[in-house]
Every structure is written in structure tokens, then in C-alpha cells.
Design a protein around this motif. Structure first.
Motif, PDB file in Angstrom:
ATOM      1  N   LEU A  58       0.798  -1.233   0.000  1.00 20.24           N
ATOM      2  CA  LEU A  58       0.000   0.000   0.000  1.00 20.24           C
ATOM      3  C   LEU A  58       0.831   1.286   0.000  1.00 20.24           C
ATOM      4  O   LEU A  58       0.277   2.377  -0.145  1.00 20.24           O
ATOM      5  N   HIS A  59       2.170   1.193   0.104  1.00 18.99           N
ATOM      6  CA  HIS A  59       2.947   2.384   0.434  1.00 18.99           C
ATOM      7  C   HIS A  59       2.907   3.501  -0.619  1.00 18.99           C
ATOM      8  O   HIS A  59       3.105   4.661  -0.280  1.00 18.99           O
ATOM      9  N   ASP A  60       2.659   3.155  -1.879  1.00 22.15           N
ATOM     10  CA  ASP A  60       2.624   4.177  -2.938  1.00 22.15           C
ATOM     11  C   ASP A  60       1.283   4.200  -3.672  1.00 22.15           C
ATOM     12  O   ASP A  60       1.200   4.746  -4.771  1.00 22.15           O
ATOM     13  N   GLU A  92      -4.851   0.884  11.491  1.00 28.93           N
ATOM     14  CA  GLU A  92      -4.171   2.080  12.007  1.00 28.93           C
ATOM     15  C   GLU A  92      -2.648   1.947  11.880  1.00 28.93           C
ATOM     16  O   GLU A  92      -1.959   2.897  11.504  1.00 28.93           O
ATOM     17  N   HIS A  93      -2.143   0.758  12.208  1.00 24.84           N
ATOM     18  CA  HIS A  93      -0.697   0.532  12.118  1.00 24.84           C
ATOM     19  C   HIS A  93      -0.208   0.718  10.670  1.00 24.84           C
ATOM     20  O   HIS A  93       0.744   1.462  10.405  1.00 24.84           O
ATOM     21  N   VAL A  94      -0.887   0.069   9.740  1.00 27.47           N
ATOM     22  CA  VAL A  94      -0.457   0.121   8.335  1.00 27.47           C
ATOM     23  C   VAL A  94      -0.578   1.543   7.790  1.00 27.47           C
ATOM     24  O   VAL A  94       0.343   2.041   7.127  1.00 27.47           O
ATOM     25  N   SER A  95      -1.675   2.235   8.089  1.00 25.45           N
ATOM     26  CA  SER A  95      -1.808   3.581   7.522  1.00 25.45           C
ATOM     27  C   SER A  95      -0.815   4.549   8.169  1.00 25.45           C
ATOM     28  O   SER A  95      -0.340   5.474   7.501  1.00 25.45           O
ATOM     29  N   HIS A  96      -0.469   4.327   9.424  1.00 22.18           N
ATOM     30  CA  HIS A  96       0.575   5.150  10.064  1.00 22.18           C
ATOM     31  C   HIS A  96       1.917   4.959   9.340  1.00 22.18           C
ATOM     32  O   HIS A  96       2.646   5.925   9.075  1.00 22.18           O
ATOM     33  N   ILE A  97       2.216   3.720   8.993  1.00 20.26           N
ATOM     34  CA  ILE A  97       3.462   3.446   8.253  1.00 20.26           C
ATOM     35  C   ILE A  97       3.434   4.168   6.908  1.00 20.26           C
ATOM     36  O   ILE A  97       4.357   4.907   6.549  1.00 20.26           O
ATOM     37  N   VAL A  98       2.342   3.964   6.171  1.00 19.01           N
ATOM     38  CA  VAL A  98       2.241   4.535   4.824  1.00 19.01           C
ATOM     39  C   VAL A  98       2.346   6.062   4.889  1.00 19.01           C
ATOM     40  O   VAL A  98       2.968   6.702   4.043  1.00 19.01           O
ATOM     41  N   ASP A  99       1.781   6.633   5.926  1.00 20.79           N
ATOM     42  CA  ASP A  99       1.766   8.083   6.065  1.00 20.79           C
ATOM     43  C   ASP A  99       3.140   8.654   6.426  1.00 20.79           C
ATOM     44  O   ASP A  99       3.417   9.824   6.162  1.00 20.79           O
TER      45      ASP A  99
END
Ligand code: ADP
Ligand code: NI
Length: 213
Positions: A58-60, A92-99
Motif C-alpha cells: 500500500l505504500h505508494d 491504524e498501524h499500516v496507515s501510520h506506516i504509509v503516512d
């Protein structure tokens, strides 16, 4: 919760769809390489593999370059995960990373978890080595930026940095050769050292062929 692999498959499908049509250096092929490298690092340093894989995918997904200059990856990540059978804490964890993983965030970025550090390292490693050279050239080509401008043409007096204005070679010096010191994990530093050595050898040969050693 559904089987983790089934969830990853659904995320992969959504990301591939949303990123389809994006150029080679920054489309799903980039994501697949980041995923591969992130898995390799995770196998050595630990952390939650499911979170690493989701964040890598999801990162990009909402890269600013493809959304009128607005970075939307974290928002899209939430959107995609909410429709799947994934717990809130993981979302929440994954979106915090991506952000917070992007280079552009600079000092505004919040401290990343181990999983975030792994994916950030994998993303940065994709700017190095043979792939990094190709991506730099591809990026320059889309913006009409040359890879190299001869010393005679750029007014530079320092031949070791020939053609380092707004060029691909300039990008090597300004950003890429600095990445190694910014990496979080030991396995990533190891991979970076080898990739940077290859890039330096490539540059030496390139400048030699241009008659500018
Ligand atoms: P990511 O979002 O995957 O971290 P970027 O969007 O920052 O990466 O960059 C994508 C690729 O384009 C990278 O390989 C990077 O080195 C290259 N790139 C970025 N900016 C420049 C530039 N000014 N000149 C040449 N290449 C660049
Ligand atoms: Ni990336």
C-alpha cells in the motif's frame, strides 16, 4: 479474521488496479520489488510479516505524482483495508506506516515501528543499484532532464562531480549516495553498500567513456 494470505491477495488486486498504467519505474513493478526486499529484511530482523506485506503493497497506492501533487496513499490504504476483514489496530498501524515512510516527509515524519522501518528501507533500496540507475534515467526522461551534462557545458571546475547540476548524476550525489546513512536495519545497510558500490563503478565507467575521469 480471514486467512492473511487471502487478505494480501485482495489488497494486491486492489493496488494493482489503482496503480495500473503508471510508468515502469514507479508502478506495480516497484511495489513488487519493495515487497520482495521487505520480506528478505523481515526474515532477518523479525516483526509482523502480515503488517510488513500490507504496508509494502500500500505504500505508494496514492502517490502524489499521480494525484495532482497530493499524497493520498494513507487515505487509500485505509479505504482498501476497511472493506476487508482486517482489525482496526492493523488498519491504524499500516496507515501510520504509509503516512510516515516517505523521504519527502523529512523531519515531519513520525517515528516508525519496526515494520515501518523495514518497508522504508526496502523502498529506499529500490532507488539504489542497477534498478536505481534505471529509475533515475526514467524519471529524468519524463521531465526532459539529462542524465549527464559534460563538464565543458556546465561550467563546473570539479571534475569528480562533472555534470552534477540538474541531472541524473546530480541526483546520485544529492540524494542517492546519502540514502545508505539513513537506513534503519543492518540487512538493508548491507544490501545498500553493495548497490552503491555498483552505482559508483557505473559512474566511473560512464565518466571515463565521456573522457571525464
Ligand atoms: P518513492 O516514492 O518510491 O520513494 P520517488 O517518487 O521519490 O520514490 O522517486 C522515484 C524514483 O525516481 C527514484 O528511483 C528516485 O531516485 C528517482 N528520482 C526522484 N527524483 C529524481 C530527480 N530529481 N532526478 C532523477 N531521478 C529522480
Ligand atoms: Ni516507493
Amino acid at each position: 479474521m480471514e486467512e492473511p494470505n487471502a487478505i494480501i491477495d485482495q489488497v494486491a488486486e486492489q493496488v494493482s488496479e489503482r496503480m495500473s498504467g503508471q510508468q515502469a519505474g514507479h508502478g506495480v513493478d516497484h511495489v513488487l520489488r519493495v515487497l520482495k526486499t521487505a520480506r528478505e529484511i523481515q526474515a532477518q530482523v523479525g516483526g509482523d510479516r502480515f503488517v510488513v506485506e500490507l504496508a509494502a503493497w500500500l505504500h505508494d497506492v496514492g502517490d502524489a505524482k499521480f494525484h495532482d501533487g497530493v499524497e493520498r496513499s494513507a487515505e487509500f490504504a485505509r479505504e482498501i483495508l476497511r472493506d476487508l476483514d482486517v482489525g482496526n489496530d492493523i488498519i491504524e498501524h499500516v496507515s501510520h506506516i504509509v503516512d510516515n515512510l516517505s523521504f519527502r516527509k523529512g523531519s515531519a515524519a513520525k517515528e516508525l515501528s519496526l515494520e515501518g522501518k523495514i518497508v522504508q528501507d526496502a523502498d529506499r533500496l529500490d532507488a539504489l543499484g542497477a534498478i536505481g540507475i534505471v529509475r533515475t534515467i526514467e524519471f529524468g526522461a519524463t521531465r526532459g532532464q539529462p542524465f549527464y551534462v559534460s563538464e565543458a557545458n556546465d561550467g563546473s571546475t570539479d571534475s569528480s562531480k562533472a555534470g552534477t547540476g540538474k541531472t541524473g548524476i546530480g541526483h546520485f550525489h544529492e540524494k542517492l549516495f546519502k540514502l545508505r546513512d539513513l537506513l534503519n536495519t543492518e540487512p538493508a545497510k548491507h544490501i545498500a553498500a553493495e548497490r552503491e558500490q555498483f552505482m559508483r563503478a557505473f559512474l566511473d565507467q560512464f565518466l571515463r567513456e565521456c573522457g571525464e575521469e
